[in-house]
Motif scaffolding. Sequence first.
Motif, PDB file in Angstrom:
ATOM      1  N   TYR A 149       0.841  -1.212   0.000  1.00 22.84           N
ATOM      2  CA  TYR A 149       0.000   0.000   0.000  1.00 22.84           C
ATOM      3  C   TYR A 149       0.874   1.260   0.000  1.00 22.84           C
ATOM      4  CZ  TYR A 149      -3.462  -3.388   1.792  1.00 22.84           C
ATOM      5  OH  TYR A 149      -4.267  -4.476   1.971  1.00 22.84           O
ATOM      6  N   ALA A 151       3.961   1.479  -0.985  1.00 22.31           N
ATOM      7  CA  ALA A 151       4.691   1.558  -2.256  1.00 22.31           C
ATOM      8  C   ALA A 151       3.826   2.245  -3.310  1.00 22.31           C
ATOM      9  CB  ALA A 151       5.086   0.159  -2.711  1.00 22.31           C
ATOM     10  N   LEU A 152       2.529   1.896  -3.349  1.00 16.43           N
ATOM     11  CA  LEU A 152       1.612   2.526  -4.311  1.00 16.43           C
ATOM     12  C   LEU A 152       1.533   4.032  -4.062  1.00 16.43           C
ATOM     13  CD1 LEU A 152      -1.100  -0.241  -4.045  1.00 16.43           C
ATOM     14  CD2 LEU A 152      -0.119   0.493  -6.228  1.00 16.43           C
ATOM     15  N   LYS A 155       4.945   5.678  -5.032  1.00 16.24           N
ATOM     16  CA  LYS A 155       5.087   5.802  -6.487  1.00 16.24           C
ATOM     17  C   LYS A 155       4.268   6.984  -7.010  1.00 16.24           C
ATOM     18  CE  LYS A 155       5.825   4.953 -10.822  1.00 16.24           C
ATOM     19  NZ  LYS A 155       6.997   5.624 -11.392  1.00 16.24           N
ATOM     20  N   ARG A 156       3.079   7.172  -6.457  1.00 16.89           N
ATOM     21  CA  ARG A 156       2.247   8.304  -6.886  1.00 16.89           C
ATOM     22  C   ARG A 156       2.874   9.638  -6.458  1.00 16.89           C
ATOM     23  NH1 ARG A 156      -1.146   9.333 -11.060  1.00 16.89           N
ATOM     24  NH2 ARG A 156      -1.603  11.508 -10.714  1.00 16.89           N
ATOM     25  N   GLU A 159       5.514  10.351  -8.909  1.00 11.66           N
ATOM     26  CA  GLU A 159       4.906  10.737 -10.181  1.00 11.66           C
ATOM     27  C   GLU A 159       4.397  12.183 -10.127  1.00 11.66           C
ATOM     28  OE1 GLU A 159       5.023   8.292 -12.410  1.00 11.66           O
ATOM     29  OE2 GLU A 159       4.089   9.435 -14.038  1.00 11.66           O
ATOM     30  N   ALA A 214       8.680  -3.946  -2.096  1.00 11.19           N
ATOM     31  CA  ALA A 214       7.567  -3.512  -2.943  1.00 11.19           C
ATOM     32  C   ALA A 214       8.058  -2.252  -3.651  1.00 11.19           C
ATOM     33  CB  ALA A 214       6.341  -3.213  -2.094  1.00 11.19           C
ATOM     34  N   PHE A 215       8.381  -2.376  -4.926  1.00 13.83           N
ATOM     35  CA  PHE A 215       8.893  -1.222  -5.661  1.00 13.83           C
ATOM     36  C   PHE A 215       7.989  -0.025  -5.427  1.00 13.83           C
ATOM     37  CE2 PHE A 215       8.287   1.617  -9.228  1.00 13.83           C
ATOM     38  CZ  PHE A 215       9.571   2.089  -9.438  1.00 13.83           C
ATOM     39  N   GLY A 263      -7.873   4.367  -1.803  1.00 10.73           N
ATOM     40  CA  GLY A 263      -8.484   4.703  -3.094  1.00 10.73           C
ATOM     41  C   GLY A 263      -9.827   5.402  -2.971  1.00 10.73           C
ATOM     42  N   ARG A 267     -10.264  13.249  -4.528  1.00  9.51           N
ATOM     43  CA  ARG A 267      -9.187  13.924  -5.261  1.00  9.51           C
ATOM     44  C   ARG A 267      -9.769  15.232  -5.762  1.00  9.51           C
ATOM     45  NH1 ARG A 267      -8.193  10.395  -9.771  1.00  9.51           N
ATOM     46  NH2 ARG A 267     -10.105   9.335  -9.163  1.00  9.51           N
ATOM     47  N   VAL A 291      -3.904   9.611  -3.189  1.00 12.56           N
ATOM     48  CA  VAL A 291      -3.172   8.586  -2.446  1.00 12.56           C
ATOM     49  C   VAL A 291      -1.737   9.040  -2.181  1.00 12.56           C
ATOM     50  CG1 VAL A 291      -4.606   6.680  -3.237  1.00 12.56           C
ATOM     51  CG2 VAL A 291      -2.560   7.279  -4.541  1.00 12.56           C
TER      52      VAL A 291
END
Lengths: 430, 148
Positions: A149, A151-152, A155-156, A159, A214-215, A263, A267, A291
């Motif tokens: 979770y 990691a997600l 990553k965001r 980004e 977890a990448f 999730g 947003r 997130v």
Amino acid sequence: MPRKVAVVAGGLSYFSKARRDKTQEELAAEAARMALFDNDINLSKDDIDGTIVSYFSDHFENQLLFGSIIQDYLGFNPKPSVRIEGGGATGGLAVRDAYAHVASGLLDVAMVIGFEKMSEVNTAKGNEFIALASDTDWDFPIGGFYSGYYALMAKRHMEEFGTTEEQMAMVAVKNRNNAQHNKFAQTNPKMNPYAMKDGGKITVDDVLKSPYVAFPLKRLDICLMSDGAAVMILASEEKAKKITDTPIWITGTGAGTDAMRAGDRPRTLSGVPMLPHEKKEWYKELEYPGVHSFRAGRESARQAYKMAGITNPLKQLDLIELHDAYTSSEIQTYEDLGLTKYGQGGKLIEEGVTALDGDLPVNPSGGLIGAMHAVGATGVMQGVEMFWQLQGVAGKFHGSDKTQIKNAERGLIHSHAGTGTYVTATIMER
Amino acid sequence: MTEVYSFDPLIIKTPYEITYKHSYGKTTKFFTSLSDGKLMATRCDHCKQTFLPPRSDCPYCLRETKWVQISGKGRIHTFTTLYFSGEKFLKDLPFQLVYVELEGVDTLFLTRLKTKDMKKVKVGMKIKMKISRDPEWRSSDIWAEPDE
């Protein structure tokens, strides 16, 4: 009007991957004994009017109502006691609850007892138990667990804002290396007899070369899993002044929440709860919280700052103990706490602002990455650390003067659950 | 017989098993619709919000929601590749999880991504939800695949 509340004592156990030498209640006694006997106080055990018991999971011991066992083992029957649970924020919520008990007059002197013994199951099962504190209908059955979770979210954040794995690694290095001057820390084999053998100092390169869990999160980006206990004693103003010459006041506290499934969080544009020093136009393009940010962390800080009269946290705070479950979440939390603009958290670590010798040291104890994460003890450990720091005695307890933040007058402790589901922020002052 | 792990300190091994009878309540329709090849979400017309996972009650206004069919097409919002997991999923490693932005849905949906080339995965990549023909009646009955 609430009464003024002070912290008057603190105690910790040694933290370890597995403290098989003691039961959970024996670990709690280790920390409680330090709180009662090793602080410079005029207080006996009989002066404690009640307890707040802080532990996360009944699963680790397969024992429900463990609060009662603790209350009995530490000899506080028939006085009042309550168990607090709120995932990773259990400790912070317990400190806040003890504050409320004393501020309201329900208790004059309260002991907060935090502990967890996670070694009773293997690490993968421990991860699974922690994953049960995510949505078990939707997120867990697909193989979700906390490092995934985070990691997600990380990553965001990368980004959205350009945060890098190198910046995350710098957080790990800071916290792990701070822990090398704290004798309670699990990663400190030189000073802690129960430490992991492969502890010690690390470099950015070590973190970047550690295997992915977890990448983009690697082994050394992720917090410890610990056995141990932490105890604080809180008192009303009248009692505190008789107990100690150097009470540390709780001047603000806040708590926030967010959706269990990250999730499900909105947003929306212009959705950021604003802090006094921020400008609306900074965030007009930002979808929030999404997130990538913790709305609960922002909300808890907003309340605590308002209560303590803080209008510019970076200037008015001298140190922070922050729930660094992951290096990425420490960076995300810099932004939630308003230490920098949303999106700039990575730059803050890069500039050294949160280093031991920076303008606002974060996690001088080593935090969850360097020192410990025995879930129910964690937020209480932060309170103990902040208490010692503000009293100027951190060096005496840590066994090294290097971690003492000079002339520290005001600090914040930050406790965080789930993917930011429950978060507390509490301000302590000399 | 009790299995002894160590004698000093004395450590014993104690197994523990349990079977739950877990009801999906009003979200049952999500799982039964999958058998008809339909992917269903719930919608609050008052708040103009569509939820997946489905919520029977709108968290914004607490009115009851209604079922709506969705296309299952969308894009990756963020992703991770797992090399470690909880005990139950160790056998599946490595695998990928994604938050997806689905057409007509306001929430992000967390699911597995099944792809032949994990290295090609990117934020913004198009995906399509797939439905298992062999239901386990878990959220793992659906997953995302690249939509090429």
